[in-house]
Design a protein around this motif. Structure first.
Motif, short mmCIF file in Angstrom:
data_model
loop_
_atom_site.label_atom_id
_atom_site.label_comp_id
_atom_site.label_asym_id
_atom_site.label_seq_id
_atom_site.Cartn_x
_atom_site.Cartn_y
_atom_site.Cartn_z
N VAL A 46 -20.51 32.82 -44.41
CA VAL A 46 -19.16 32.48 -43.95
C VAL A 46 -18.68 31.22 -44.67
O VAL A 46 -19.42 30.23 -44.78
CB VAL A 46 -19.14 32.25 -42.43
N ALA A 47 -17.46 31.28 -45.16
CA ALA A 47 -16.85 30.14 -45.85
C ALA A 47 -15.44 29.94 -45.34
O ALA A 47 -14.80 30.87 -44.84
CB ALA A 47 -16.84 30.37 -47.36
N VAL A 48 -14.94 28.72 -45.47
CA VAL A 48 -13.53 28.44 -45.21
C VAL A 48 -12.95 27.87 -46.50
O VAL A 48 -13.53 26.98 -47.12
CB VAL A 48 -13.35 27.46 -44.04
N LEU A 60 -8.30 29.41 -44.57
CA LEU A 60 -8.66 30.74 -44.09
C LEU A 60 -10.17 30.91 -44.16
O LEU A 60 -10.84 30.28 -44.98
CB LEU A 60 -7.96 31.84 -44.88
N THR A 61 -10.68 31.75 -43.28
CA THR A 61 -12.11 32.05 -43.25
C THR A 61 -12.36 33.30 -44.08
O THR A 61 -11.63 34.28 -43.97
CB THR A 61 -12.58 32.25 -41.80
N ALA A 62 -13.41 33.25 -44.91
CA ALA A 62 -13.72 34.36 -45.80
C ALA A 62 -15.21 34.66 -45.78
O ALA A 62 -16.04 33.75 -45.66
CB ALA A 62 -13.27 34.04 -47.23
N THR A 63 -15.54 35.94 -45.89
CA THR A 63 -16.94 36.35 -46.05
C THR A 63 -17.16 36.98 -47.41
O THR A 63 -18.18 37.62 -47.64
CB THR A 63 -17.34 37.34 -44.94
N SER A 64 -16.20 36.79 -48.31
CA SER A 64 -16.27 37.43 -49.63
C SER A 64 -16.67 36.48 -50.74
O SER A 64 -16.58 36.83 -51.91
CB SER A 64 -14.90 38.04 -49.96
N VAL A 65 -17.11 35.27 -50.41
CA VAL A 65 -17.44 34.28 -51.44
C VAL A 65 -18.81 34.56 -52.05
O VAL A 65 -19.78 34.77 -51.33
CB VAL A 65 -17.41 32.86 -50.85
N ILE A 107 -15.17 25.51 -37.13
CA ILE A 107 -14.31 25.54 -38.31
C ILE A 107 -14.09 26.98 -38.76
O ILE A 107 -12.98 27.36 -39.16
CB ILE A 107 -14.92 24.69 -39.45
N ALA A 108 -15.15 27.79 -38.70
CA ALA A 108 -15.02 29.20 -39.06
C ALA A 108 -14.00 29.89 -38.16
O ALA A 108 -13.13 30.65 -38.63
CB ALA A 108 -16.37 29.90 -38.96
#
Length: 200
Positions: A46-48, A60-65, A107-108
């Motif tokens: 999980v990344a922001v 925005l929160t992303a799981t595609s990094v 934060i996520a």
């Protein structure tokens, strides 16, 4: 024999011509629900992602990094056309990618909640000397320059060259703290990876 030299009847289902992926005329595409179901058991970190193109900060929160190269240091992520943060990220020259530990679940969730001011609480974010908004509590963050964008379906794939990074050094108590255990999204739920999750 190169693909483009094959007789038409012998070409595989997906043929590359001049850099474009051409689907076979009889190919059947998955529905959105079928595609999501296939990925449901595939966990992701999980990344922001934060940016400011001059109109105010977005997150925005992303799981595609994921990383694609160490030399030069490049990472990639995708952003949905439906996200309110997407127009700003498309216009921005730089972004900050926060790689979150379990201790930063708040934060996520903040980056994943629509219809709110994600920067209303000024105690949890600030700006880097270079101007980008960021969350200091993140386990690690990478500031980078956007070097390429590609539209893909209803999303944009963004390539970023890393310029600066901050992460706890090996042996630093912050690196070993429980809150630094990786935050993972799996089957529509947040998870914490820990020593107990090791299988070998």
């Amino acid at each position: 024999m190169p693909v483009h030299d094959l007789p038409a009847a012998e070409e595989p289902d997906d043929v590359v011509h001049a850099g474009t992926l051409l689907p076979h005329p009889t190919a059947k595409y998955l529905s959105a629900d079928e595609f999501k179901a296939a990925f449901r058991n595939h966990p992701a970190g999980v990344a922001v992602i934060t940016a400011d193109a001059g109109d105010g900060p977005v997150a925005l929160t992303a799981t595609s990094v994921f990383s694609v190269s160490a030399e030069p240091p490049l990472l990639v992520f995708s952003i949905s056309d439906l996200s309110s943060s997407t127009p700003t990220i498309r216009k921005a020259d730089t972004v900050v990618v926060h790689l979150l530990g379990a201790g930063q679940l708040d934060i996520a969730k903040l980056g994943a909640t629509s219809g709110i001011d994600r920067f209303a609480d000024t105690s949890i974010w600030t700006r880097l000397p270079t101007g980008e908004p960021y969350f200091p509590a993140a386990h690690a963050w990478i500031r980078g320059r956007i070097v390429n964008k590609m539209e893909a379906g209803n999303s944009t794939v963004v390539a970023v060259e890393a310029l600066e990074a901050k992460a706890p050094a090996a042996g630093d108590p912050a690196a070993d703290a429980a809150e630094a255990q990786p935050l993972v999204y799996h089957n529509r739920t947040w998870h914490r990876l820990s020593e107990d999750s090791k299988i070998s």
